[in-house]
Design a protein around this motif. Structure first.
Motif, mmCIF file in Angstrom:
data_model
loop_
_atom_site.group_PDB
_atom_site.id
_atom_site.type_symbol
_atom_site.label_atom_id
_atom_site.label_comp_id
_atom_site.label_asym_id
_atom_site.label_seq_id
_atom_site.Cartn_x
_atom_site.Cartn_y
_atom_site.Cartn_z
ATOM 1 N N LEU A 47 30.793 39.803 36.343
ATOM 2 C CA LEU A 47 32.259 39.730 36.446
ATOM 3 C C LEU A 47 32.789 40.815 37.376
ATOM 4 N N ARG A 48 32.226 42.027 37.274
ATOM 5 C CA ARG A 48 32.655 43.126 38.146
ATOM 6 C C ARG A 48 32.359 42.798 39.604
ATOM 7 N N ILE A 49 31.177 42.270 39.865
ATOM 8 C CA ILE A 49 30.800 41.931 41.246
ATOM 9 C C ILE A 49 31.720 40.850 41.801
ATOM 10 N N ARG A 50 31.995 39.827 40.991
ATOM 11 C CA ARG A 50 32.887 38.761 41.449
ATOM 12 C C ARG A 50 34.290 39.269 41.700
ATOM 13 N N HIS A 51 34.764 40.163 40.847
ATOM 14 C CA HIS A 51 36.114 40.709 41.026
ATOM 15 C C HIS A 51 36.193 41.562 42.290
ATOM 16 N N VAL A 52 35.201 42.398 42.490
ATOM 17 C CA VAL A 52 35.204 43.265 43.669
ATOM 18 C C VAL A 52 35.076 42.442 44.948
ATOM 19 N N SER A 53 34.234 41.409 44.916
ATOM 20 C CA SER A 53 34.052 40.614 46.131
ATOM 21 C C SER A 53 35.247 39.707 46.411
ATOM 22 N N ALA A 54 36.026 39.368 45.394
ATOM 23 C CA ALA A 54 37.178 38.492 45.595
ATOM 24 C C ALA A 54 38.460 39.258 45.878
ATOM 25 N N ASN A 55 38.463 40.565 45.707
ATOM 26 C CA ASN A 55 39.672 41.363 45.871
ATOM 27 C C ASN A 55 39.787 41.842 47.317
ATOM 28 N N PRO A 56 40.666 41.241 48.109
ATOM 29 C CA PRO A 56 40.783 41.647 49.512
ATOM 30 C C PRO A 56 41.588 42.924 49.706
ATOM 31 N N ALA A 57 42.213 43.434 48.679
ATOM 32 C CA ALA A 57 43.095 44.587 48.830
ATOM 33 C C ALA A 57 42.379 45.911 48.633
ATOM 34 N N LEU A 58 41.070 45.899 48.647
ATOM 35 C CA LEU A 58 40.336 47.137 48.494
ATOM 36 C C LEU A 58 40.501 47.990 49.745
#
Length: 180
Positions: free
Chosen positions: A90-101
């Motif tokens: 879940l963490r990996i999917r969230h980080v990879s889907a978040n373009p605002a990093l």
């Protein structure tokens, strides 16, 4: 010891270890699949949990507690490892889907915007600023509450409460008439 064991998980650990010591004869790196991440360290956790549970239950209940302790410890530790692995996915999917990093720094210290070397700096900086502003406009409590439903205004909530109150008053009136 891990370096001598067969299996996909140990192969991945072997490659990670060889890469970390800087061996020039390292194998070709393999990509991880979701199944690899889900099953990461399940066997290790099951064995260590079984041994720990067996020892503790034998100490508490005597010889008759060995098998139940082994079973319970192995199952519980394997389940907890599986839950941890799912949270990692879940963490990996969230980080990879978040373009605002924020942009990542490269080895040389320059900023990598992820848009190639020919991107216009004024547009990429402006776009990143609006993405960061939109992601930080919500408090962490709002994000947590949004998992359970949408936040509504006080007026809408008051309207819902009035409708609910009216329905209860109507039901009370019906019950009082039936009682008479």
């Amino acid at each position: 010891m891990v370096l001598t064991l067969p299996g996909r998980q140990y192969q991945l650990r072997r490659q990670k270890f060889i890469h970390s010591i800087g061996n020039s004869m390292s194998e070709e790196p393999t990509s991880l699949s979701w199944a690899d991440i889900r099953t990461s360290r399940l066997l290790d956790s099951g064995i260590s949990g079984g041994l720990s549970g067996g020892i503790l239950n034998t100490w508490k209940r005597g010889r008759r507690g060995l098998v139940p302790g082994l079973t319970t410890g192995a199952l519980m530790c394997t389940f907890l490892q599986l839950c941890f692995n799912e949270l990692n996915i879940l963490r990996i999917r969230h980080v990879s889907a978040n373009p605002a990093l924020p942009p990542q720094r490269t080895i040389h210290g320059s900023v990598d915007t992820g848009q190639g070397s020919f991107a216009d700096p004024s547009t990429s900086a402006g776009m990143q600023m609006t993405q960061v502003e939109s992601s930080t406009s919500h408090s962490p409590m709002d994000r947590i509450l949004s998992m359970f439903g949408q936040r509504i205004s006080d007026e809408k909530y008051l309207e819902r409460l009035k409708i609910e109150r009216d329905s209860y008053l109507h039901r009370i009136a019906e019950l009082e008439e039936e009682k008479k």
